[in-house]
Scaffold this active site. Structure first.
Site, mmCIF file in Angstrom:
data_model
loop_
_atom_site.group_PDB
_atom_site.id
_atom_site.type_symbol
_atom_site.label_atom_id
_atom_site.label_comp_id
_atom_site.label_asym_id
_atom_site.label_seq_id
_atom_site.Cartn_x
_atom_site.Cartn_y
_atom_site.Cartn_z
ATOM 1 N N ASP A 11 0.879 -1.170 0.000
ATOM 2 C CA ASP A 11 0.000 0.000 0.000
ATOM 3 C C ASP A 11 0.911 1.212 0.000
ATOM 4 O OD1 ASP A 11 -2.434 -1.417 0.166
ATOM 5 O OD2 ASP A 11 -2.198 -1.658 2.321
ATOM 6 N N ASP A 130 -13.599 -3.684 -1.631
ATOM 7 C CA ASP A 130 -13.426 -3.387 -0.213
ATOM 8 C C ASP A 130 -14.802 -3.442 0.434
ATOM 9 O OD1 ASP A 130 -10.748 -2.915 -0.762
ATOM 10 O OD2 ASP A 130 -11.024 -0.748 -0.966
#
Length: 252
Positions: A11, A130
Site C-alpha cells: 500500500d 473493499d
C-alpha cells in the site's frame, strides 16, 4: 487442486509503503522498491502495488514508482489506484505491470471492466472489492479507500464483475484490515463460492493459522498480506513451509 498463492501487498502513499488499521492510522513500512525486491527474492508468487490515495486525491497512479518496482522484480505484478480509463490501464501495463486492479472507478463506471477485459484480456483485469459488514448481516462495498459506502452488496457485486469480464477479485475486509485478528472467513467464503474466477483474500492476517484458514475454510485462491511481512513477523518461506506441512498445495 491448483497451488495457492502467497501475495505481499504494497500500500503506497507519497512514494512510501504504509500500513494502517481498517484503512486508517497509517504508519510507514518502508521503501516500495526495497520491499518488492525482498519479496521477490523470498519466493512470493506475485506482488500487488496499490496507490491507496490516488482515487481520493483525484490523481493517477504514480507511474515512476511503478516502473522502478517492475524493473526490480521478476514475479507477476498487479497495480491499482486511480485507474479511470483504458488509457490509464495501458500506461500502467506499459510501465511493467502484468495486471491492473480497479476499485472505485469499476463501481462508478462498470463499463470500464467490460471494455478493459475486451481490450487487454480478462487475465489482466482484477477488480478490488473493499467490503464491511452491515448491521443487517451482509457486506457493503466501499470506494475511495473505504471512505464512501455504495449500497452495493459485495457478493452480488462480485458476481457482476465476473459477468463483465474481470479475471480475478481482490477482496478486502475493511473490518479485519490491519487488525492481525484473522481474515473474514465468512465473507471470503461467500464471495469465493459465488464466482468462478479466483478470489484473493485480504485483510487481517496475523498468524500462520489465519492464512491456512482463509485458504481452506475460506476457499480463497490466494492470500494477500502486508504488515506481517513488512515488519518481518514471518517470511514467505515460513508461510509456505507451514502450509505445505498442513497439506495445502503451494508453489516452491
Amino acid at each position: 487442486m491448483l497451488a495457492k498463492r502467497i501475495i505481499p501487498c504494497l500500500d503506497v502513499k507519497n512514494g512510501r509503503v504504509v500500513k494502517g488499521i481498517r484503512f486508517r492510522q497509517l504508519r510507514d513500512a518502508g521503501d516500495p522498491v526495497e520491499q518488492a525486491t525482498i519479496y521477490d527474492f523470498e519466493g512470493a508468487d506475485e506482488l500487488v502495488f496499490l496507490d491507496i490515495s490516488a482515487s481520493s486525491e483525484g490523481r493517477k497512479t504514480m507511474i515512476e514508482v511503478v516502473k522502478k518496482v517492475a524493473e526490480a522484480i521478476s514475479i507477476p505484478f498487479t497495480v491499482g489506484g486511480g485507474i479511470r480509463s483504458i488509457d490509464d490501464i495501458y500506461a500502467i501495463l506499459k510501465s511493467g505491470a502484468d495486471k491492473v486492479s480497479i476499485n472505485t472507478h469499476a463501481v462508478k463506471n462498470p463499463e470500464l471492466i467490460e471494455k478493459a477485459a475486451y481490450e487487454f484480456g480478462s487475465q489482466c483485469i482484477v477488480v478490488a472489492i473493499d467490503a464491511a459488514r452491515t448491521s443487517r448481516g451482509w457486506w457493503e462495498v466501499y470506494i475511495y479507500s473505504g471512505k464512501q459506502p455504495t449500497g452495493l452488496n459485495a457478493v452480488e457485486w462480485a458476481k457482476k464483475v465476473e459477468e463483465l469480464g474481470a479475471g480475478e477479485v481482490l477482496l478486502t475486509s475493511i473490518d479485519a484490515d490491519g487488525t492481525r485478528m484473522g481474515y473474514d472467513i465468512e465473507l471470503t467464503k461467500a464471495v469465493s463460492k459465488s464466482v468462478g474466477i479466483p478470489v484473493i483474500a485480504s485483510g487481517g492476517a496475523g498468524t500462520l493459522q489465519h492464512i491456512y484458514e482463509v485458504l481452506t475454510r475460506g476457499c480463497a485462491d490466494a492470500a494477500l498480506m502486508a504488515s506481517i511481512l513488512h515488519y518481518r513477523v514471518y517470511s514467505i518461506s515460513e508461510i509456505k513451509n507451514y502450509l505445505k506441512k498442513r497439506g495445502v498445495p503451494v508453489r516452491c
